[in-house]
Design an enzyme around this catalytic site. Structure first.
Site, mmCIF file in Angstrom:
data_model
loop_
_atom_site.group_PDB
_atom_site.id
_atom_site.type_symbol
_atom_site.label_atom_id
_atom_site.label_comp_id
_atom_site.label_asym_id
_atom_site.label_seq_id
_atom_site.Cartn_x
_atom_site.Cartn_y
_atom_site.Cartn_z
ATOM 1 N N LYS A 278 -33.641 24.584 -12.852
ATOM 2 C CA LYS A 278 -34.996 25.127 -12.690
ATOM 3 C C LYS A 278 -35.187 26.514 -13.295
ATOM 4 C CE LYS A 278 -36.362 22.525 -8.617
ATOM 5 N NZ LYS A 278 -36.996 22.593 -7.289
ATOM 6 N N ASP B 250 -43.581 23.234 -7.138
ATOM 7 C CA ASP B 250 -42.932 23.349 -5.821
ATOM 8 C C ASP B 250 -43.794 24.159 -4.854
ATOM 9 O OD1 ASP B 250 -40.635 21.826 -6.132
ATOM 10 O OD2 ASP B 250 -39.432 23.499 -6.872
HETATM 11 N N1 LIG Z 1 -38.313 19.434 -0.367
HETATM 12 C C1 LIG Z 1 -38.412 19.821 -1.628
HETATM 13 O O1 LIG Z 1 -39.327 19.422 -2.353
HETATM 14 C C2 LIG Z 1 -37.434 20.810 -2.183
HETATM 15 C C3 LIG Z 1 -37.728 21.436 -3.408
HETATM 16 C C4 LIG Z 1 -36.805 22.351 -3.913
HETATM 17 C C5 LIG Z 1 -35.632 22.622 -3.219
HETATM 18 N N2 LIG Z 1 -35.375 21.983 -2.042
HETATM 19 C C6 LIG Z 1 -34.146 22.305 -1.277
HETATM 20 O O2 LIG Z 1 -34.147 23.700 -1.022
HETATM 21 C C7 LIG Z 1 -32.820 24.144 -0.792
HETATM 22 C C8 LIG Z 1 -32.587 25.466 -1.521
HETATM 23 O O3 LIG Z 1 -32.679 25.279 -2.910
HETATM 24 P P1 LIG Z 1 -32.632 26.555 -3.904
HETATM 25 O O4 LIG Z 1 -32.748 26.003 -5.272
HETATM 26 O O5 LIG Z 1 -33.608 27.593 -3.455
HETATM 27 O O6 LIG Z 1 -31.143 27.066 -3.667
HETATM 28 P P2 LIG Z 1 -30.494 28.492 -4.012
HETATM 29 O O7 LIG Z 1 -31.290 29.198 -5.047
HETATM 30 O O8 LIG Z 1 -29.052 28.216 -4.257
HETATM 31 O O9 LIG Z 1 -30.627 29.329 -2.632
HETATM 32 C C9 LIG Z 1 -29.900 28.950 -1.498
HETATM 33 C C10 LIG Z 1 -30.277 29.850 -0.307
HETATM 34 O O10 LIG Z 1 -29.575 29.356 0.840
HETATM 35 C C11 LIG Z 1 -28.814 30.437 1.397
HETATM 36 N N3 LIG Z 1 -27.583 29.877 1.977
HETATM 37 C C12 LIG Z 1 -26.763 28.972 1.393
HETATM 38 N N4 LIG Z 1 -25.730 28.686 2.239
HETATM 39 C C13 LIG Z 1 -25.929 29.449 3.358
HETATM 40 C C14 LIG Z 1 -25.213 29.585 4.581
HETATM 41 N N5 LIG Z 1 -24.094 28.895 4.830
HETATM 42 N N6 LIG Z 1 -25.704 30.422 5.513
HETATM 43 C C15 LIG Z 1 -26.835 31.125 5.279
HETATM 44 N N7 LIG Z 1 -27.568 31.036 4.139
HETATM 45 C C16 LIG Z 1 -27.107 30.193 3.188
HETATM 46 C C17 LIG Z 1 -28.554 31.388 0.258
HETATM 47 O O11 LIG Z 1 -28.260 32.677 0.766
HETATM 48 P P3 LIG Z 1 -27.501 33.803 -0.136
HETATM 49 O O12 LIG Z 1 -28.572 34.445 -0.993
HETATM 50 O O13 LIG Z 1 -26.919 34.724 0.865
HETATM 51 O O14 LIG Z 1 -26.462 33.064 -0.952
HETATM 52 C C18 LIG Z 1 -29.893 31.309 -0.494
HETATM 53 O O15 LIG Z 1 -30.854 32.116 0.136
HETATM 54 C C19 LIG Z 1 -31.906 22.989 -1.249
HETATM 55 O O16 LIG Z 1 -31.429 22.349 -0.085
HETATM 56 C C20 LIG Z 1 -32.849 22.082 -2.031
HETATM 57 O O17 LIG Z 1 -32.458 20.725 -1.984
HETATM 58 C C21 LIG Z 1 -36.258 21.091 -1.507
#
Ligand SMILES: NC(=O)c1ccc[n+]([C@@H]2O[C@H](COP(=O)([O-])OP(=O)(O)OC[C@H]3O[C@@H](n4cnc5c(N)ncnc54)[C@H](OP(=O)(O)O)[C@@H]3O)[C@@H](O)[C@H]2O)c1
Length: 275
Positions: free
Chosen positions: A71, A107
């Site tokens: 993305k 999104d």
């Molecule tokens: N429903 C939908 O349409 C949709 C659309 C897009 C994404 N999603 C979902 O959204 C989620 C996030 O995606 P993203 O692309 O934003 O990911 P990302 O950029 O990798 O961000 C992940 C976030 O989760 C936090 N995190 C990860 N592991 C953690 C833990 N063990 N404890 C506390 N915080 C934790 C990270 O914190 P740090 O900054 O401290 O690392 C960061 O803020 C995914 O599960 C994805 O599948 C859903």
């Protein structure tokens, strides 16, 4: 589905591709709208993203949905990036217009519409958990709808950067939720994805608030279960996924499919895919 020489081809770029339910949702929507189009999944590793985007352009692919892990990187390969995707810093859609890829982000619209199934957003106090790409889309959506936004993240510096960029307030790490009053809570961390864990303590959930978890597998995460048990209204990530796809289809075809058709296809695809 009948394939003809005129059939439009659309798809999704992601890696790995085994878990995606996007083909089921988009193809069901095309059927419902009577569109002569087909949607397929393209498993593209990061090293081949540039080639894939250029190749799809040459083939006249009409639209590419863009998912994890592309993305942010895809912005560099688009011919044009719209203002919203630029501010969010990520695109989930490439749409072909006059032989050029326009990058955009649906999104944030999906997230706003999913929340609006349960609550108005203008003037509400919202908390976003997380500071990654989805958190940026969430903060943008909530600000665009007139909410006040606080961001909490495990890594505070990332919350601060997001807040600066998108007009929100960085309010601490995840544990700070217990000190905040809020009407809307959005979890964008991946905590809860395939694990029975919540990013926050159940006791920090405010009675009366609406909770959206962007994680869609499992359908009821630990956070949503805690919310339900405390009498809060919960919304699963399925509705964000459905609504962002509805907007993608509108962007290339000019037609808006019924959300329920995509939601049903999403439910039916469970069990035929890894998630
Ligand atoms: N429903 C939908 O349409 C949709 C659309 C897009 C994404 N999603 C979902 O959204 C989620 C996030 O995606 P993203 O692309 O934003 O990911 P990302 O950029 O990798 O961000 C992940 C976030 O989760 C936090 N995190 C990860 N592991 C953690 C833990 N063990 N404890 C506390 N915080 C934790 C990270 O914190 P740090 O900054 O401290 O690392 C960061 O803020 C995914 O599960 C994805 O599948 C859903």
């Amino acid at each position: 589905m009948q394939i003809s020489p005129a059939t439009a081809v659309c798809g999704i770029l992601l890696h790995p591709a085994s878990h995606t339910r996007s083909p089921a949702m988009h193809n069901a929507a095309y059927d419902a709208l009577g569109l002569d189009a087909v949607f397929v999944a393209f498993d593209v590793p990061p090293a081949r993203l540039a080639e894939a985007v250029a190749g799809a352009r040459a083939l006249g692919v009409r639209q590419l949905a863009v998912s994890i892990p592309h993305k942010e990187a895809v912005l560099a390969h688009a011919d044009e990036v719209d203002e919203t995707a630029r501010r969010i810093g990520a695109a989930n859609t490439l749409t072909l217009a006059n032989g050029r890829w326009l990058a955009s982000n649906t999104d944030w619209i999906g997230l706003a519409r999913a929340l609006e199934r349960e609550t108005a957003l203008s003037g509400r106090r919202a908390v976003v958990l997380g500071a990654g790409g989805t958190a940026r889309a969430a903060a943008f959506a909530l600000r665009a709808r007139g909410a006040h936004v606080s961001v909490l993240n495990r890594t505070l510096e990332r919350a601060e950067a997001l807040a600066r960029d998108l007009g929100a307030t960085a309010a601490g790490t995840l544990a700070a939720l217990a000190r905040l009053d809020y009407d809307v809570l959005v979890n964008t961390t991946s905590v809860g994805l395939s694990r029975d864990e919540s990013p926050v303590a159940a006791a920090a959930l405010r009675p009366g608030a609406v909770v959206l978890d962007v994680v869609y597998d499992p359908p009821e995460t630990r956070l949503l279960r805690d919310a339900r048990e405390r009498g809060l209204r919960g919304i699963g990530g399925k509705w964000m996924l459905v609504e962002q796809a509805v907007e993608q289809i509108r962007l290339w075809s000019g037609k808006t499919p019924p959300s329920d058709v995509l939601a049903r296809a999403f439910d039916e695809a469970r069990g035929t895919t890894a998630t």
